[in-house]
Write a protein that holds these residues in place. Structure first.
Motif, PDB file in Angstrom:
ATOM      1  N   LEU A  79      -3.709 -10.271   5.330  1.00 12.78           N
ATOM      2  CA  LEU A  79      -3.176  -8.760   5.716  1.00 12.78           C
ATOM      3  C   LEU A  79      -2.339  -8.312   4.554  1.00 12.78           C
ATOM      4  CD1 LEU A  79      -1.878  -8.973   9.427  1.00 12.78           C
ATOM      5  CD2 LEU A  79      -4.100  -7.612   8.410  1.00 12.78           C
ATOM      6  N   SER A  80      -1.495  -9.330   4.065  1.00 15.58           N
ATOM      7  CA  SER A  80      -0.713  -8.850   2.624  1.00 15.58           C
ATOM      8  C   SER A  80      -1.747  -8.594   1.575  1.00 15.58           C
ATOM      9  CB  SER A  80       0.045 -10.357   2.367  1.00 15.58           C
ATOM     10  OG  SER A  80       1.024 -10.611   3.507  1.00 15.58           O
ATOM     11  N   CYS A  81      -2.673  -9.202   1.407  1.00 10.84           N
ATOM     12  CA  CYS A  81      -3.836  -8.862   0.271  1.00 10.84           C
ATOM     13  C   CYS A  81      -4.453  -7.516   0.551  1.00 10.84           C
ATOM     14  CB  CYS A  81      -4.883 -10.117   0.328  1.00 10.84           C
ATOM     15  SG  CYS A  81      -4.457 -11.656  -0.243  1.00 10.84           S
ATOM     16  N   ALA A  82      -4.730  -7.511   1.766  1.00  8.51           N
ATOM     17  CA  ALA A  82      -5.175  -5.881   2.033  1.00  8.51           C
ATOM     18  C   ALA A  82      -4.049  -4.890   1.811  1.00  8.51           C
ATOM     19  CB  ALA A  82      -5.701  -5.810   3.530  1.00  8.51           C
ATOM     20  N   GLY A  83      -3.060  -5.398   2.239  1.00  7.94           N
ATOM     21  CA  GLY A  83      -1.897  -4.185   2.136  1.00  7.94           C
ATOM     22  C   GLY A  83      -1.550  -4.093   0.514  1.00  7.94           C
ATOM     23  N   PHE A  84      -1.799  -4.947   0.037  1.00  5.76           N
ATOM     24  CA  PHE A  84      -1.500  -5.075  -1.586  1.00  5.76           C
ATOM     25  C   PHE A  84      -2.617  -3.894  -2.169  1.00  5.76           C
ATOM     26  CE2 PHE A  84      -3.128  -6.403  -5.800  1.00  5.76           C
ATOM     27  CZ  PHE A  84      -2.094  -6.201  -6.530  1.00  5.76           C
ATOM     28  N   PHE A  85      -3.718  -4.037  -1.952  1.00 12.71           N
ATOM     29  CA  PHE A  85      -4.977  -3.327  -2.409  1.00 12.71           C
ATOM     30  C   PHE A  85      -4.806  -1.821  -1.737  1.00 12.71           C
ATOM     31  CE2 PHE A  85      -6.820  -7.403  -3.135  1.00 12.71           C
ATOM     32  CZ  PHE A  85      -7.115  -7.153  -4.510  1.00 12.71           C
ATOM     33  N   ALA A  86      -4.354  -1.668  -0.512  1.00 13.79           N
ATOM     34  CA  ALA A  86      -4.132  -0.286  -0.032  1.00 13.79           C
ATOM     35  C   ALA A  86      -3.041   0.455  -0.701  1.00 13.79           C
ATOM     36  CB  ALA A  86      -3.757  -0.554   1.371  1.00 13.79           C
ATOM     37  N   THR A  87      -1.975  -0.189  -0.995  1.00 14.16           N
ATOM     38  CA  THR A  87      -0.920   0.306  -1.918  1.00 14.16           C
ATOM     39  C   THR A  87      -1.426   0.646  -3.235  1.00 14.16           C
ATOM     40  OG1 THR A  87       0.781  -0.990  -0.617  1.00 14.16           O
ATOM     41  CG2 THR A  87       1.472  -0.232  -2.464  1.00 14.16           C
ATOM     42  N   LEU A  88      -1.955  -0.182  -3.986  1.00 15.33           N
ATOM     43  CA  LEU A  88      -2.561  -0.163  -5.180  1.00 15.33           C
ATOM     44  C   LEU A  88      -3.340   1.309  -5.291  1.00 15.33           C
ATOM     45  CD1 LEU A  88      -1.862  -1.782  -7.777  1.00 15.33           C
ATOM     46  CD2 LEU A  88      -4.361  -2.805  -7.326  1.00 15.33           C
ATOM     47  N   THR A  89      -4.077   1.735  -4.187  1.00 17.97           N
ATOM     48  CA  THR A  89      -4.851   2.713  -4.283  1.00 17.97           C
ATOM     49  C   THR A  89      -4.230   3.919  -3.940  1.00 17.97           C
ATOM     50  OG1 THR A  89      -6.795   1.449  -3.399  1.00 17.97           O
ATOM     51  CG2 THR A  89      -7.004   3.718  -3.168  1.00 17.97           C
ATOM     52  N   MET A  90      -3.092   3.861  -2.878  1.00 18.13           N
ATOM     53  CA  MET A  90      -2.426   4.964  -2.434  1.00 18.13           C
ATOM     54  C   MET A  90      -1.427   5.378  -3.362  1.00 18.13           C
ATOM     55  SD  MET A  90      -2.162   3.899   1.538  1.00 18.13           S
ATOM     56  CE  MET A  90      -1.105   5.459   1.918  1.00 18.13           C
ATOM     57  N   ILE A  91      -0.769   4.984  -4.428  1.00 19.44           N
ATOM     58  CA  ILE A  91       0.519   5.019  -5.257  1.00 19.44           C
ATOM     59  C   ILE A  91       0.014   6.069  -5.897  1.00 19.44           C
ATOM     60  CG2 ILE A  91       1.974   4.320  -7.069  1.00 19.44           C
ATOM     61  CD1 ILE A  91       2.460   1.984  -5.246  1.00 19.44           C
ATOM     62  N   PRO A  92      -1.279   6.037  -6.880  1.00 21.54           N
ATOM     63  CA  PRO A  92      -1.666   6.954  -7.768  1.00 21.54           C
ATOM     64  C   PRO A  92      -1.867   8.438  -7.129  1.00 21.54           C
ATOM     65  CG  PRO A  92      -2.859   4.990  -8.272  1.00 21.54           C
ATOM     66  CD  PRO A  92      -2.131   4.890  -6.924  1.00 21.54           C
ATOM     67  N   VAL A  93      -2.427   8.492  -5.829  1.00 23.84           N
ATOM     68  CA  VAL A  93      -2.481   9.477  -5.100  1.00 23.84           C
ATOM     69  C   VAL A  93      -1.266  10.258  -4.580  1.00 23.84           C
ATOM     70  CG1 VAL A  93      -3.875  10.457  -3.006  1.00 23.84           C
ATOM     71  CG2 VAL A  93      -4.795   8.593  -4.260  1.00 23.84           C
ATOM     72  N   ALA A  94      -0.378   9.367  -4.200  1.00 25.16           N
ATOM     73  CA  ALA A  94       0.890   9.823  -3.762  1.00 25.16           C
ATOM     74  C   ALA A  94       1.570  10.579  -5.013  1.00 25.16           C
ATOM     75  CB  ALA A  94       1.639   8.999  -3.085  1.00 25.16           C
ATOM     76  N   SER A  95       1.388   9.710  -6.062  1.00 28.23           N
ATOM     77  CA  SER A  95       2.289  10.456  -7.224  1.00 28.23           C
ATOM     78  C   SER A  95       1.858  11.645  -7.509  1.00 28.23           C
ATOM     79  CB  SER A  95       1.990   9.447  -8.487  1.00 28.23           C
ATOM     80  OG  SER A  95       2.599   8.047  -8.203  1.00 28.23           O
ATOM     81  N   ARG A  96       0.615  11.971  -7.524  1.00 31.79           N
ATOM     82  CA  ARG A  96       0.074  13.405  -7.996  1.00 31.79           C
ATOM     83  C   ARG A  96       0.636  14.360  -6.956  1.00 31.79           C
ATOM     84  NH1 ARG A  96      -4.688  10.426  -8.342  1.00 31.79           N
ATOM     85  NH2 ARG A  96      -5.137   9.806 -10.554  1.00 31.79           N
ATOM     86  N   TYR A  97       0.511  14.080  -5.754  1.00 36.15           N
ATOM     87  CA  TYR A  97       1.262  15.050  -4.728  1.00 36.15           C
ATOM     88  C   TYR A  97       2.750  15.520  -5.197  1.00 36.15           C
ATOM     89  CZ  TYR A  97      -3.034  15.401  -2.224  1.00 36.15           C
ATOM     90  OH  TYR A  97      -4.417  15.572  -1.883  1.00 36.15           O
TER      91      TYR A  97
END
Length: 243
Positions: A79-97
Protein backbone atom coordinates in the motif's frame (compact mmCIF):
# COMPACT_ATOMS: atom_id res chain seq x y z
CA UNK A 1 -34.26 31.34 -15.43
CA UNK A 2 -33.90 34.89 -16.76
CA UNK A 3 -30.21 34.93 -15.98
CA UNK A 4 -29.70 31.71 -17.90
CA UNK A 5 -31.53 33.09 -20.90
CA UNK A 6 -29.41 36.22 -20.93
CA UNK A 7 -26.25 34.16 -20.70
CA UNK A 8 -27.31 31.94 -23.57
CA UNK A 9 -28.36 34.89 -25.71
CA UNK A 10 -25.05 36.63 -25.06
CA UNK A 11 -23.20 33.49 -26.00
CA UNK A 12 -25.22 33.14 -29.20
CA UNK A 13 -24.58 36.75 -30.26
CA UNK A 14 -20.84 36.56 -29.60
CA UNK A 15 -18.89 37.21 -32.77
CA UNK A 16 -16.52 34.60 -34.22
CA UNK A 17 -13.63 37.03 -33.73
CA UNK A 18 -14.32 37.22 -29.99
CA UNK A 19 -14.47 33.43 -29.74
CA UNK A 20 -11.17 33.12 -31.60
CA UNK A 21 -9.57 35.70 -29.30
CA UNK A 22 -10.81 33.86 -26.21
CA UNK A 23 -9.43 30.55 -27.47
CA UNK A 24 -6.10 32.23 -28.21
CA UNK A 25 -5.92 33.67 -24.69
CA UNK A 26 -6.74 30.29 -23.17
CA UNK A 27 -4.07 28.56 -25.25
CA UNK A 28 -1.53 31.23 -24.33
CA UNK A 29 -2.34 30.90 -20.62
CA UNK A 30 -1.92 27.14 -20.78
CA UNK A 31 1.34 27.41 -22.68
CA UNK A 32 2.79 29.94 -20.22
CA UNK A 33 2.26 27.74 -17.18
CA UNK A 34 5.51 27.63 -15.19
CA UNK A 35 7.51 24.44 -15.61
CA UNK A 36 7.37 21.84 -12.87
CA UNK A 37 10.61 20.26 -11.75
CA UNK A 38 10.85 16.58 -12.66
CA UNK A 39 10.44 14.10 -9.85
CA UNK A 40 13.38 12.20 -8.42
CA UNK A 41 11.59 8.86 -8.51
CA UNK A 42 14.66 6.92 -9.60
CA UNK A 43 16.82 8.31 -6.82
CA UNK A 44 14.11 7.71 -4.23
CA UNK A 45 13.58 4.12 -5.38
CA UNK A 46 17.32 3.46 -5.26
CA UNK A 47 17.64 4.63 -1.67
CA UNK A 48 14.45 2.77 -0.76
CA UNK A 49 15.84 -0.51 -2.06
CA UNK A 50 19.09 0.02 -0.16
CA UNK A 51 17.20 0.34 3.12
CA UNK A 52 14.32 -2.05 2.46
CA UNK A 53 16.30 -5.09 1.31
CA UNK A 54 18.04 -5.68 4.67
CA UNK A 55 14.82 -4.74 6.48
CA UNK A 56 12.77 -7.37 4.67
CA UNK A 57 15.58 -9.89 5.06
CA UNK A 58 15.50 -9.48 8.83
CA UNK A 59 11.70 -9.71 8.98
CA UNK A 60 11.01 -12.56 6.56
CA UNK A 61 14.17 -14.63 6.90
CA UNK A 62 16.28 -13.88 9.95
CA UNK A 63 13.66 -13.47 12.67
CA UNK A 64 10.78 -15.81 13.40
CA UNK A 65 7.65 -13.68 13.16
CA UNK A 66 4.03 -14.79 13.14
CA UNK A 67 2.41 -15.27 9.76
CA UNK A 68 -0.33 -12.72 10.45
CA UNK A 69 2.22 -10.06 11.35
CA UNK A 70 4.25 -10.80 8.21
CA UNK A 71 1.09 -10.52 6.13
CA UNK A 72 0.26 -7.18 7.74
CA UNK A 73 3.77 -5.84 7.07
CA UNK A 74 3.66 -7.00 3.45
CA UNK A 75 0.25 -5.39 2.85
CA UNK A 76 1.47 -2.18 4.45
CA UNK A 77 4.54 -2.17 2.20
CA UNK A 78 2.47 -2.72 -0.96
CA UNK A 79 0.00 0.00 0.00
CA UNK A 80 2.87 2.37 0.74
CA UNK A 81 4.38 1.76 -2.70
CA UNK A 82 1.01 2.32 -4.34
CA UNK A 83 0.60 5.55 -2.36
CA UNK A 84 4.04 6.74 -3.42
CA UNK A 85 3.29 6.34 -7.12
CA UNK A 86 -0.19 7.82 -6.71
CA UNK A 87 1.26 10.89 -4.99
CA UNK A 88 3.98 11.16 -7.62
CA UNK A 89 1.29 11.22 -10.30
CA UNK A 90 -1.13 13.59 -8.58
CA UNK A 91 1.30 16.30 -7.44
CA UNK A 92 2.08 17.70 -10.93
CA UNK A 93 -1.63 17.77 -11.77
CA UNK A 94 -2.52 19.52 -8.51
CA UNK A 95 0.38 21.95 -8.99
CA UNK A 96 -1.08 23.27 -12.23
CA UNK A 97 -4.49 23.87 -10.69
CA UNK A 98 -2.96 25.56 -7.64
CA UNK A 99 -0.80 27.86 -9.76
CA UNK A 100 -3.81 28.87 -11.84
CA UNK A 101 -5.51 30.01 -8.62
CA UNK A 102 -2.41 32.07 -7.71
CA UNK A 103 -1.61 29.92 -4.68
CA UNK A 104 2.17 30.01 -4.84
CA UNK A 105 5.22 31.43 -3.14
CA UNK A 106 8.95 31.80 -3.66
CA UNK A 107 11.83 29.94 -2.07
CA UNK A 108 13.52 32.60 0.09
CA UNK A 109 16.53 30.34 0.61
CA UNK A 110 17.28 30.61 -3.12
CA UNK A 111 16.80 34.37 -3.35
CA UNK A 112 19.17 35.96 -5.84
CA UNK A 113 19.47 32.80 -7.94
CA UNK A 114 17.49 31.82 -11.04
CA UNK A 115 15.56 29.27 -8.98
CA UNK A 116 14.55 31.97 -6.52
CA UNK A 117 12.16 33.49 -9.05
CA UNK A 118 10.35 30.21 -9.78
CA UNK A 119 6.83 29.95 -8.42
CA UNK A 120 6.48 27.23 -5.78
CA UNK A 121 2.93 25.79 -5.55
CA UNK A 122 1.32 25.86 -2.12
CA UNK A 123 -1.33 23.70 -0.47
CA UNK A 124 0.03 20.52 -2.05
CA UNK A 125 -0.06 18.82 1.33
CA UNK A 126 -3.72 18.09 0.70
CA UNK A 127 -2.68 15.64 -2.04
CA UNK A 128 -0.42 13.70 0.30
CA UNK A 129 -3.04 13.86 3.06
CA UNK A 130 -5.80 12.47 0.86
CA UNK A 131 -3.60 9.62 -0.37
CA UNK A 132 -2.60 8.81 3.20
CA UNK A 133 -6.22 8.75 4.37
CA UNK A 134 -7.27 6.44 1.54
CA UNK A 135 -4.41 4.05 2.24
CA UNK A 136 -5.08 4.09 5.99
CA UNK A 137 -8.72 3.18 5.36
CA UNK A 138 -7.71 0.37 2.99
CA UNK A 139 -5.18 -0.89 5.54
CA UNK A 140 -7.99 -1.02 8.08
CA UNK A 141 -9.99 -3.26 5.74
CA UNK A 142 -7.17 -5.79 5.43
CA UNK A 143 -6.05 -5.90 9.07
CA UNK A 144 -8.98 -5.17 11.37
CA UNK A 145 -12.08 -7.16 12.17
CA UNK A 146 -15.47 -5.99 13.36
CA UNK A 147 -14.64 -6.80 16.99
CA UNK A 148 -11.23 -5.11 17.07
CA UNK A 149 -10.63 -3.20 20.27
CA UNK A 150 -8.70 -0.44 18.51
CA UNK A 151 -11.28 0.13 15.80
CA UNK A 152 -13.00 3.11 17.47
CA UNK A 153 -9.77 4.91 18.30
CA UNK A 154 -8.37 4.12 14.85
CA UNK A 155 -11.36 5.72 13.13
CA UNK A 156 -11.21 8.65 15.54
CA UNK A 157 -7.56 9.18 14.60
CA UNK A 158 -8.51 9.14 10.91
CA UNK A 159 -11.22 11.73 11.60
CA UNK A 160 -8.69 13.95 13.40
CA UNK A 161 -6.26 13.67 10.49
CA UNK A 162 -9.04 14.50 8.04
CA UNK A 163 -10.01 17.55 10.10
CA UNK A 164 -6.41 18.75 10.23
CA UNK A 165 -5.93 18.35 6.48
CA UNK A 166 -9.09 20.34 5.81
CA UNK A 167 -8.17 23.05 8.30
CA UNK A 168 -4.65 23.27 6.90
CA UNK A 169 -6.00 23.76 3.40
CA UNK A 170 -8.41 26.42 4.68
CA UNK A 171 -5.47 28.16 6.36
CA UNK A 172 -3.50 28.23 3.10
CA UNK A 173 -6.43 29.57 1.09
CA UNK A 174 -7.93 32.07 3.54
CA UNK A 175 -4.72 33.17 5.33
CA UNK A 176 -6.21 32.63 8.78
CA UNK A 177 -4.77 34.88 11.56
CA UNK A 178 -2.78 33.34 14.39
CA UNK A 179 -5.47 33.82 17.02
CA UNK A 180 -7.69 31.53 14.95
CA UNK A 181 -4.90 29.07 14.18
CA UNK A 182 -4.61 28.34 17.89
CA UNK A 183 -8.15 26.98 17.88
CA UNK A 184 -7.89 24.84 14.75
CA UNK A 185 -5.88 21.97 16.32
CA UNK A 186 -8.38 21.92 19.19
CA UNK A 187 -11.20 21.21 16.76
CA UNK A 188 -9.14 18.57 14.97
CA UNK A 189 -8.24 16.80 18.23
CA UNK A 190 -11.85 16.52 19.42
CA UNK A 191 -12.66 13.15 17.74
CA UNK A 192 -9.57 11.52 19.23
CA UNK A 193 -10.15 12.98 22.69
CA UNK A 194 -13.80 11.96 22.78
CA UNK A 195 -12.98 8.40 21.66
CA UNK A 196 -10.22 7.98 24.25
CA UNK A 197 -11.28 5.37 26.79
CA UNK A 198 -7.97 4.73 28.53
CA UNK A 199 -6.72 5.66 31.96
CA UNK A 200 -6.70 9.27 33.10
CA UNK A 201 -4.37 8.72 36.05
CA UNK A 202 -0.82 9.85 36.70
CA UNK A 203 1.81 8.46 39.06
CA UNK A 204 2.93 10.91 41.71
CA UNK A 205 6.73 11.18 42.06
CA UNK A 206 7.98 9.56 45.26
CA UNK A 207 9.33 12.79 46.84
CA UNK A 208 5.85 14.34 46.52
CA UNK A 209 3.81 11.39 47.85
CA UNK A 210 3.99 12.55 51.52
CA UNK A 211 2.65 15.96 50.53
CA UNK A 212 -0.07 14.75 48.15
CA UNK A 213 -1.06 11.70 50.16
CA UNK A 214 -1.60 9.58 47.04
CA UNK A 215 0.59 7.41 44.85
CA UNK A 216 -1.79 7.53 41.87
CA UNK A 217 -3.93 10.57 41.08
CA UNK A 218 -6.95 10.42 38.78
CA UNK A 219 -7.19 13.67 36.80
CA UNK A 220 -10.43 12.84 35.01
CA UNK A 221 -11.45 15.51 32.49
CA UNK A 222 -8.35 17.55 33.29
CA UNK A 223 -6.29 14.79 31.65
CA UNK A 224 -8.20 15.19 28.37
CA UNK A 225 -7.90 18.97 28.64
CA UNK A 226 -4.14 18.57 28.97
CA UNK A 227 -4.04 16.29 25.92
CA UNK A 228 -6.00 18.86 23.91
CA UNK A 229 -3.59 21.62 24.92
CA UNK A 230 -0.68 19.34 24.05
CA UNK A 231 -2.12 18.84 20.56
CA UNK A 232 -2.37 22.62 20.14
CA UNK A 233 1.22 23.09 21.29
CA UNK A 234 2.69 20.36 19.08
CA UNK A 235 0.93 21.36 15.86
CA UNK A 236 1.63 25.08 16.23
CA UNK A 237 5.25 24.58 17.27
CA UNK A 238 5.87 22.41 14.20
CA UNK A 239 4.06 24.94 12.02
CA UNK A 240 6.13 27.82 13.38
CA UNK A 241 9.37 25.86 13.03
CA UNK A 242 8.58 24.84 9.45
CA UNK A 243 7.51 28.37 8.54
Amino acid sequence: MAARKRASSDASTKSPAAETQQKTQTTTANSTDPPIAPSKAGQILTYSLIFFVPYFYLIFSHYKIEADLKRSILINALLSCAGFFATLTMIPVASRYVLRRNLFGYDINKKGTPQGSIKVPESLGIVIGIVFLVLAILFQYFNFTSDSNWLVEYNAALASICFMILLGFVDDVLDVPWRVKLLLPTIAALPLLMAYAGHTTIIIPKPLIPYVGLEVLDLGWIYKLYMGLLAVFCTNSINIHAG
